[in-house]
Every structure is written in C-alpha cells, then in structure tokens.
Design a protein around this motif. Structure first.
Motif, PDB file in Angstrom:
ATOM      1  N   THR A 203      -5.637   0.689   8.120  1.00 40.26           N
ATOM      2  CA  THR A 203      -4.351   1.029   7.513  1.00 40.26           C
ATOM      3  C   THR A 203      -4.460   1.119   5.995  1.00 40.26           C
ATOM      4  OG1 THR A 203      -3.156  -0.037   9.322  1.00 40.26           O
ATOM      5  CG2 THR A 203      -1.930   0.337   7.290  1.00 40.26           C
TER       6      THR A 203
ATOM      7  N   TYR B  77      -3.900   4.511   3.760  1.00 36.81           N
ATOM      8  CA  TYR B  77      -2.899   4.611   2.694  1.00 36.81           C
ATOM      9  C   TYR B  77      -3.532   5.055   1.379  1.00 36.81           C
ATOM     10  CZ  TYR B  77       0.891   2.183   5.218  1.00 36.81           C
ATOM     11  OH  TYR B  77       1.877   1.829   6.077  1.00 36.81           O
TER      12      TYR B  77
ATOM     13  N   TRP C  99       5.547   3.474  -5.592  1.00 39.68           N
ATOM     14  CA  TRP C  99       4.754   3.784  -4.397  1.00 39.68           C
ATOM     15  C   TRP C  99       3.564   2.840  -4.289  1.00 39.68           C
ATOM     16  CZ3 TRP C  99      -0.021   4.849  -2.599  1.00 39.68           C
ATOM     17  CH2 TRP C  99      -0.105   5.384  -1.321  1.00 39.68           C
TER      18      TRP C  99
ATOM     19  N   GLY D 209       4.679  -0.710  -3.411  1.00 46.44           N
ATOM     20  CA  GLY D 209       5.028  -0.823  -1.989  1.00 46.44           C
ATOM     21  C   GLY D 209       3.806  -0.820  -1.091  1.00 46.44           C
ATOM     22  N   THR D 210       2.875   0.052  -1.372  1.00 45.68           N
ATOM     23  CA  THR D 210       1.641   0.106  -0.589  1.00 45.68           C
ATOM     24  C   THR D 210       0.855  -1.190  -0.731  1.00 45.68           C
ATOM     25  OG1 THR D 210       1.516   2.505  -0.791  1.00 45.68           O
ATOM     26  CG2 THR D 210      -0.532   1.359  -0.282  1.00 45.68           C
ATOM     27  N   SER D 211       0.775  -1.710  -1.940  1.00 46.31           N
ATOM     28  CA  SER D 211       0.064  -2.973  -2.165  1.00 46.31           C
ATOM     29  C   SER D 211       0.721  -4.116  -1.400  1.00 46.31           C
ATOM     30  CB  SER D 211       0.035  -3.303  -3.662  1.00 46.31           C
ATOM     31  OG  SER D 211      -0.639  -2.310  -4.366  1.00 46.31           O
ATOM     32  N   LEU D 212       2.042  -4.139  -1.389  1.00 44.43           N
ATOM     33  CA  LEU D 212       2.743  -5.204  -0.654  1.00 44.43           C
ATOM     34  C   LEU D 212       2.507  -5.102   0.851  1.00 44.43           C
ATOM     35  CD1 LEU D 212       6.118  -5.357  -2.622  1.00 44.43           C
ATOM     36  CD2 LEU D 212       4.284  -7.072  -2.590  1.00 44.43           C
ATOM     37  N   VAL D 213       2.509  -3.887   1.379  1.00 45.31           N
ATOM     38  CA  VAL D 213       2.233  -3.700   2.815  1.00 45.31           C
ATOM     39  C   VAL D 213       0.820  -4.173   3.142  1.00 45.31           C
ATOM     40  CG1 VAL D 213       1.881  -1.968   4.606  1.00 45.31           C
ATOM     41  CG2 VAL D 213       3.902  -1.846   3.157  1.00 45.31           C
ATOM     42  N   ILE D 214      -0.145  -3.755   2.350  1.00 46.85           N
ATOM     43  CA  ILE D 214      -1.536  -4.146   2.587  1.00 46.85           C
ATOM     44  C   ILE D 214      -1.703  -5.656   2.418  1.00 46.85           C
ATOM     45  CG2 ILE D 214      -3.892  -3.920   1.702  1.00 46.85           C
ATOM     46  CD1 ILE D 214      -3.125  -0.971   1.031  1.00 46.85           C
TER      47      ILE D 214
ATOM     48  N   GLY E 210       0.593  -7.953   2.829  1.00 46.19           N
ATOM     49  CA  GLY E 210       1.232  -8.602   3.978  1.00 46.19           C
ATOM     50  C   GLY E 210       0.366  -8.541   5.226  1.00 46.19           C
ATOM     51  N   LEU E 211      -0.256  -7.389   5.467  1.00 47.18           N
ATOM     52  CA  LEU E 211      -1.164  -7.272   6.610  1.00 47.18           C
ATOM     53  C   LEU E 211      -2.364  -8.201   6.459  1.00 47.18           C
ATOM     54  CD1 LEU E 211      -1.152  -3.408   7.137  1.00 47.18           C
ATOM     55  CD2 LEU E 211      -0.243  -5.117   8.713  1.00 47.18           C
TER      56      LEU E 211
END
Length: 141
Positions: free
Chosen positions: A91, A95, A114, A117-122, A124-125
């Motif tokens: 993922t 991204y 952007w 947000g991408t850094s936060l998603v990564i 969190g995963l």
C-alpha cells in the motif's frame, strides 16, 4: 533480511501504480491524441488505427500489471508471518509511486495536505502491523 522477505510486496505496489498509469493512459483522450499526433508526423499513418492500437496496448498493459499485483502480493503473503506487513508495504509503495508517477508523467500537483494524509495512512498501517507482530510473537512464546 526483512527486505528480502518483503521484496514481493514492493513489486506488487509498483505494479499497482503502473497499472493505474496504464489505465489512465488507455482512457485519457488528451494524452492519447498527443501520441497520435506524434505518430502521424513520424509514420504518416491513419489516426483511427493508431488511437485504437494505443488504447488496446495500454489496456492490455493495465490488465497485465493488475495480474502481476496479485501474483506478487500472494508471494509476499507466503513469505510473511502475517498479512499486515505485506499489506502495509504494498500500500505504501503504491501510494508513493502513484504520486511520483502522477507528478512526473501527468503534471499532477500534490500538496502538503496530500502528503500529510498519505503519511498518516501509512503510519497508521505501520502501527497496526507492528502491534500485530508483537501479538504473533507473544502468542508463539
């Protein structure tokens, strides 16, 4: 050692990003027409044939990339104790590579929002994957 185990997840993420690029190219009239105009000047061929050939080629490449995503992702799962590291890596790779390809190939703009947000998603995963790894290790002790 970790990279050797998860190299298939990296390749799956890159393949997913390339599949997106080829999908966008197969449906993007503006980009295709630029390629058609170049080929008309160089090769003096019929516009309709070139357009059909390019759309077909990019569509087939998109399908091939998507098939390779699943092939490499399954291999990554086979080399992992848990599905989470493979998911996080594929993922995150998808991204980041998608963003870079969008910027360099299509001139898309990615702002601070952007990337945040991408850094936060990564991130969190990664936290979920790390917690899962601790649970799996404690379970086997």
């Amino acid at each position: 050692m970790f990279f050797q185990k998860m190299q298939f997840a990296f390749v799956a993420g890159i393949s997913a990003a390339l599949g997106s690029v080829f999908g966008k190219l197969s449906g993007s009239t503006r980009t295709l027409m630029q390629l058609v105009n170049i080929s008309k000047v160089i090769f003096h061929v019929n516009e309709e044939y070139v357009l059909f050939g390019l759309r077909s080629t990019f569509f087939i490449l998109m399908i091939a990339c998507n098939a390779s995503v699943w092939s490499f992702y399954v291999r990554a799962l086979q080399h992992s104790n848990s599905s989470l590291p493979a998911t996080v890596i594929s993922t995150a790779t998808n991204y980041i590579v998608s963003a870079l390809l969008g910027v360099f190939l299509f001139g898309e703009k990615t702002g601070l929002l952007w990337w945040t947000g991408t850094s936060l998603v990564i991130f969190g995963l990664a936290i979920i994957a790390k917690k899962e790894e601790v649970i799996v290790v404690k379970k086997f002790e």
